[in-house]
Design a protein around this motif. Structure first.
Motif, PDB file in Angstrom:
ATOM      1  N   ILE A   1     -10.860  -6.814  16.648  1.00  0.00           N
ATOM      2  CA  ILE A   1     -10.222  -5.310  16.376  1.00  0.00           C
ATOM      3  C   ILE A   1      -9.056  -5.580  15.706  1.00  0.00           C
ATOM      4  CG2 ILE A   1      -9.445  -3.385  17.656  1.00  0.00           C
ATOM      5  CD1 ILE A   1     -12.488  -3.653  18.205  1.00  0.00           C
ATOM      6  N   VAL A   2      -9.194  -4.763  14.754  1.00  0.00           N
ATOM      7  CA  VAL A   2      -7.983  -4.528  13.576  1.00  0.00           C
ATOM      8  C   VAL A   2      -7.367  -3.268  13.570  1.00  0.00           C
ATOM      9  CG1 VAL A   2      -8.660  -6.618  12.485  1.00  0.00           C
ATOM     10  CG2 VAL A   2      -9.348  -4.154  11.688  1.00  0.00           C
ATOM     11  N   SER A   3      -6.047  -3.140  12.928  1.00  0.00           N
ATOM     12  CA  SER A   3      -5.475  -1.941  12.826  1.00  0.00           C
ATOM     13  C   SER A   3      -5.576  -1.364  11.604  1.00  0.00           C
ATOM     14  CB  SER A   3      -3.875  -1.930  13.129  1.00  0.00           C
ATOM     15  OG  SER A   3      -3.739  -2.332  14.524  1.00  0.00           O
ATOM     16  N   PRO A   4      -6.009  -0.168  11.114  1.00  0.00           N
ATOM     17  CA  PRO A   4      -6.309   0.283   9.848  1.00  0.00           C
ATOM     18  C   PRO A   4      -5.494   0.777   9.046  1.00  0.00           C
ATOM     19  CG  PRO A   4      -6.996   1.872  11.459  1.00  0.00           C
ATOM     20  CD  PRO A   4      -6.721   0.707  12.149  1.00  0.00           C
ATOM     21  N   GLU A   5      -4.236   0.971   9.679  1.00  0.00           N
ATOM     22  CA  GLU A   5      -3.224   1.709   9.083  1.00  0.00           C
ATOM     23  C   GLU A   5      -2.610   1.136   7.510  1.00  0.00           C
ATOM     24  OE1 GLU A   5      -3.107   1.027  12.103  1.00  0.00           O
ATOM     25  OE2 GLU A   5      -3.625   2.645  13.366  1.00  0.00           O
ATOM     26  N   ASP A   6      -2.381   0.036   7.613  1.00  0.00           N
ATOM     27  CA  ASP A   6      -1.972  -0.557   6.416  1.00  0.00           C
ATOM     28  C   ASP A   6      -2.670  -0.378   5.412  1.00  0.00           C
ATOM     29  OD1 ASP A   6       0.611  -1.188   7.749  1.00  0.00           O
ATOM     30  OD2 ASP A   6       0.303  -3.341   7.787  1.00  0.00           O
ATOM     31  N   LEU A   7      -4.217  -0.863   5.838  1.00  0.00           N
ATOM     32  CA  LEU A   7      -4.971  -0.624   4.730  1.00  0.00           C
ATOM     33  C   LEU A   7      -5.659   0.618   4.159  1.00  0.00           C
ATOM     34  CD1 LEU A   7      -7.155  -2.499   3.032  1.00  0.00           C
ATOM     35  CD2 LEU A   7      -8.904  -1.834   4.744  1.00  0.00           C
ATOM     36  N   ALA A   8      -5.207   1.604   5.164  1.00  0.00           N
ATOM     37  CA  ALA A   8      -5.392   3.083   4.702  1.00  0.00           C
ATOM     38  C   ALA A   8      -4.382   3.464   3.653  1.00  0.00           C
ATOM     39  CB  ALA A   8      -5.526   3.829   5.959  1.00  0.00           C
TER      40      ALA A   8
ATOM     41  N   GLU B   1      -0.773  -7.579   2.547  1.00  0.00           N
ATOM     42  CA  GLU B   1      -0.729  -8.990   2.924  1.00  0.00           C
ATOM     43  C   GLU B   1      -0.710  -8.855   4.607  1.00  0.00           C
ATOM     44  OE1 GLU B   1       3.048 -10.153   1.230  1.00  0.00           O
ATOM     45  OE2 GLU B   1       1.886 -10.861  -0.441  1.00  0.00           O
ATOM     46  N   GLY B   2       0.096  -7.704   5.031  1.00  0.00           N
ATOM     47  CA  GLY B   2      -0.056  -7.703   6.427  1.00  0.00           C
ATOM     48  C   GLY B   2      -1.532  -7.209   7.166  1.00  0.00           C
ATOM     49  N   ALA B   3      -2.215  -6.335   6.442  1.00  0.00           N
ATOM     50  CA  ALA B   3      -3.669  -6.110   6.845  1.00  0.00           C
ATOM     51  C   ALA B   3      -4.230  -7.395   6.618  1.00  0.00           C
ATOM     52  CB  ALA B   3      -4.027  -4.959   6.126  1.00  0.00           C
ATOM     53  N   ALA B   4      -4.291  -8.008   5.415  1.00  0.00           N
ATOM     54  CA  ALA B   4      -4.946  -9.294   5.536  1.00  0.00           C
ATOM     55  C   ALA B   4      -4.721 -10.319   6.282  1.00  0.00           C
ATOM     56  CB  ALA B   4      -4.708  -9.879   4.059  1.00  0.00           C
ATOM     57  N   ASP B   5      -3.511 -10.497   6.695  1.00  0.00           N
ATOM     58  CA  ASP B   5      -3.113 -11.454   7.735  1.00  0.00           C
ATOM     59  C   ASP B   5      -3.658 -11.253   9.133  1.00  0.00           C
ATOM     60  OD1 ASP B   5      -1.678 -12.942   5.965  1.00  0.00           O
ATOM     61  OD2 ASP B   5       0.460 -12.362   6.570  1.00  0.00           O
ATOM     62  N   GLU B   6      -3.505  -9.993   9.614  1.00  0.00           N
ATOM     63  CA  GLU B   6      -4.116  -9.451  10.852  1.00  0.00           C
ATOM     64  C   GLU B   6      -5.761  -9.575  10.771  1.00  0.00           C
ATOM     65  OE1 GLU B   6      -4.481  -5.744  13.620  1.00  0.00           O
ATOM     66  OE2 GLU B   6      -3.506  -5.666  11.576  1.00  0.00           O
ATOM     67  N   PHE B   7      -6.313  -9.277   9.769  1.00  0.00           N
ATOM     68  CA  PHE B   7      -7.801  -9.572   9.750  1.00  0.00           C
ATOM     69  C   PHE B   7      -8.067 -11.047   9.819  1.00  0.00           C
ATOM     70  CE2 PHE B   7      -8.686  -5.565   6.773  1.00  0.00           C
ATOM     71  CZ  PHE B   7      -8.247  -4.726   7.812  1.00  0.00           C
TER      72      PHE B   7
ATOM     73  N   VAL C   1      -8.984   8.542   6.889  1.00  0.00           N
ATOM     74  CA  VAL C   1      -8.767   8.250   5.656  1.00  0.00           C
ATOM     75  C   VAL C   1      -9.842   7.412   4.903  1.00  0.00           C
ATOM     76  CG1 VAL C   1      -7.020   7.404   3.720  1.00  0.00           C
ATOM     77  CG2 VAL C   1      -6.168   8.943   5.621  1.00  0.00           C
ATOM     78  N   LEU C   2      -9.862   6.259   5.761  1.00  0.00           N
ATOM     79  CA  LEU C   2     -10.901   5.291   5.183  1.00  0.00           C
ATOM     80  C   LEU C   2     -12.403   5.749   5.139  1.00  0.00           C
ATOM     81  CD1 LEU C   2      -9.507   1.974   6.765  1.00  0.00           C
ATOM     82  CD2 LEU C   2      -9.118   3.033   4.451  1.00  0.00           C
ATOM     83  N   ARG C   3     -12.615   6.574   6.131  1.00  0.00           N
ATOM     84  CA  ARG C   3     -14.092   6.712   6.241  1.00  0.00           C
ATOM     85  C   ARG C   3     -14.453   8.154   5.372  1.00  0.00           C
ATOM     86  NH1 ARG C   3     -12.542   7.943  11.541  1.00  0.00           N
ATOM     87  NH2 ARG C   3     -12.089  10.324  12.104  1.00  0.00           N
TER      88      ARG C   3
ATOM     89  N   HIS D   1     -13.301   7.369  -0.405  1.00  0.00           N
ATOM     90  CA  HIS D   1     -12.554   6.177  -0.110  1.00  0.00           C
ATOM     91  C   HIS D   1     -13.129   4.772   0.329  1.00  0.00           C
ATOM     92  CE1 HIS D   1      -8.466   8.658   0.304  1.00  0.00           C
ATOM     93  NE2 HIS D   1      -8.721   8.491  -0.835  1.00  0.00           N
ATOM     94  N   LYS D   2     -14.620   5.431   0.787  1.00  0.00           N
ATOM     95  CA  LYS D   2     -15.442   4.135   1.484  1.00  0.00           C
ATOM     96  C   LYS D   2     -15.624   3.051   0.325  1.00  0.00           C
ATOM     97  CE  LYS D   2     -17.890   6.719   5.081  1.00  0.00           C
ATOM     98  NZ  LYS D   2     -19.189   6.988   5.676  1.00  0.00           N
ATOM     99  N   ARG D   3     -16.109   3.402  -0.699  1.00  0.00           N
ATOM    100  CA  ARG D   3     -16.149   2.193  -1.542  1.00  0.00           C
ATOM    101  C   ARG D   3     -14.966   1.439  -1.903  1.00  0.00           C
ATOM    102  NH1 ARG D   3     -16.100   0.562  -6.544  1.00  0.00           N
ATOM    103  NH2 ARG D   3     -17.756  -0.995  -7.386  1.00  0.00           N
ATOM    104  N   LEU D   4     -13.844   2.054  -1.959  1.00  0.00           N
ATOM    105  CA  LEU D   4     -12.589   1.394  -2.237  1.00  0.00           C
ATOM    106  C   LEU D   4     -12.203   0.452  -1.042  1.00  0.00           C
ATOM    107  CD1 LEU D   4     -10.225   0.752  -3.899  1.00  0.00           C
ATOM    108  CD2 LEU D   4      -9.021   3.034  -3.115  1.00  0.00           C
ATOM    109  N   THR D   5     -12.451   0.893   0.040  1.00  0.00           N
ATOM    110  CA  THR D   5     -12.429   0.197   1.451  1.00  0.00           C
ATOM    111  C   THR D   5     -13.085  -1.101   1.177  1.00  0.00           C
ATOM    112  OG1 THR D   5     -11.815   2.001   2.577  1.00  0.00           O
ATOM    113  CG2 THR D   5     -12.398   0.145   3.836  1.00  0.00           C
ATOM    114  N   ARG D   6     -14.623  -0.975   1.046  1.00  0.00           N
ATOM    115  CA  ARG D   6     -15.343  -2.182   1.055  1.00  0.00           C
ATOM    116  C   ARG D   6     -15.007  -3.304  -0.104  1.00  0.00           C
ATOM    117  NH1 ARG D   6     -20.069  -2.594   3.609  1.00  0.00           N
ATOM    118  NH2 ARG D   6     -20.732  -0.787   4.773  1.00  0.00           N
ATOM    119  N   ALA D   7     -14.368  -2.502  -1.360  1.00  0.00           N
ATOM    120  CA  ALA D   7     -14.208  -3.458  -2.589  1.00  0.00           C
ATOM    121  C   ALA D   7     -12.836  -4.212  -2.122  1.00  0.00           C
ATOM    122  CB  ALA D   7     -13.777  -2.524  -3.653  1.00  0.00           C
ATOM    123  N   LEU D   8     -11.693  -3.588  -1.152  1.00  0.00           N
ATOM    124  CA  LEU D   8     -10.757  -4.095  -0.999  1.00  0.00           C
ATOM    125  C   LEU D   8     -10.934  -5.116   0.114  1.00  0.00           C
ATOM    126  CD1 LEU D   8      -8.128  -1.242  -0.644  1.00  0.00           C
ATOM    127  CD2 LEU D   8      -7.544  -3.372  -2.049  1.00  0.00           C
TER     128      LEU D   8
END
Length: 323
Positions: free
Chosen positions: A173-180, A252-258, A289-291, A295-302
């Motif tokens: 389970i991860v928090s989506p706020e930073d990536l959003a 970087e914070g999102a990637a580290d958490e993931f 925001v992500l859904r 923004h869906k394609r951008l989320t997948r690309a990131l």
């Protein structure tokens, strides 16, 4: 203590519900198992110990269902759960099964537990919808939302320990706020990710080796490369731009958490395809925001960029990146 039920896996939530029902109904409550149609039920047959009261307990066959969501602050009243105007909802998909069990004599009472908020008006409306659709008396239907769940766990204080509700033993389970925030900032940039580069970049590591180390299938890897490899250079430039210095720490914070969650829970998933798709589905479920369609394609690309850039997933050696 209030538990973050949205941070549990569906299996953990089902275990919690079974243990609670063993207190309410009796020790012979049988845990969740897939039925012939793929639905999952827990069951009890006999005279209930406590429910709905010791003076007038339920008698007969009880079917129990647990409906878990990873979404934050979700409610029974949301149209994805139940709506008379929608063909497919969480509850709507179950009503034919409940009716079939009732018609075959396998169900006298029905209990539904969910980690969603449940108001009095919604409880009445949903209970009457089940009753009218499944020819089941309203008195034989019990709905339990997160508020009542909290009260039960305060009464049966040993149940959380038995269910091993340890916040350090969490699923993927991860928090989506930073990536959003990264997605929104990127989407505002002119010539952003939807543009196609004429010369896609060369992968920074040998993707074939990385895919093998992580257990990503060839078909999934080819799909990811075809759809998102051309975007990696734009993402790199965006994150490196001086005007986006405030965005890079969020990425970087999102990637580290993931990565921390993936390392801790990798054994639960047969292939890295499943890890990626579970992660993306979870992000969409937990952040509006992500859904959003744009923004869906951008989320997948990131998320792919994180993998390609060796921010998530295993590499052959710690310093496998090349420049």
């Amino acid at each position: 203590m209030k538990y973050a039920y949205e941070d549990q896996s569906p299996a953990q939530f089902e275990t919690l519900v079974v243990l609670l029902c063993q207190e309410l109904l009796g020790a012979s409550v049988q845990g969740f198992a897939a039925g012939p149609d793929g639905g999952r039920d827990a069951r009890f047959e006999g005279t209930a110990q406590l429910h709905p009261s010791t003076a007038s307990p339920w008698k007969g066959r009880v079917v129990i269902q647990a409906k878990h969501t990873n979404g934050l602050n979700r409610s029974f009243s949301e149209t994805d759960f139940y709506s008379p105007d929608r063909k497919s909802t969480v509850l709507g998909d179950e009503l034919p099964r409940i009716h079939a069990l009732r018609s075959s004599g396998e169900l006298d009472h029905y209990m539904l537990f969910s980690n969603r908020r449940l108001t009095g008006d919604t409880e009445s409306a949903v209970r009457h919808a089940i009753s009218s659709s499944c020819t089941l008396p309203t008195a034989s239907i019990y709905l339990c939302g997160v508020e009542q769940l909290e009260l039960w766990l305060k009464r049966f204080k040993h149940v959380p320990d038995m269910a091993e509700l340890d916040p350090l033993d969490s699923p993927l389970i991860v928090s989506p706020e930073d990536l959003a925030e990264v997605v929104e900032a990127f989407a505002r940039q002119s010539g952003a990710i939807d543009d196609v580069l004429d010369d896609p970049p060369v992968a920074r590591v040998d993707l074939a080796t990385k895919n093998r180390l992580n257990g990503m299938t060839d078909a999934y890897a080819q799909l990811q490369r075809r759809k998102y490899l051309k975007d990696t250079e734009q993402i790199r430039r965006f994150l490196a731009a001086p005007e986006n210095a405030h965005i890079l720490p969020l990425y970087e914070g999102a990637a580290d958490e993931f990565q921390a969650k993936i390392v801790a829970n990798r054994a639960d998933y047969q292939s890295f395809d499943k890890v990626m798709e579970y992660l993306i589905d979870l992000l969409f479920a937990r952040d509006a925001v992500l859904r959003q369609r744009q923004h869906k394609r951008l989320t997948r690309a990131l998320v792919f960029y994180m993998y390609w850039n060796c921010d998530i997933g295993e590499t052959e050696e710690p310093n496998a990146k090349t420049h």
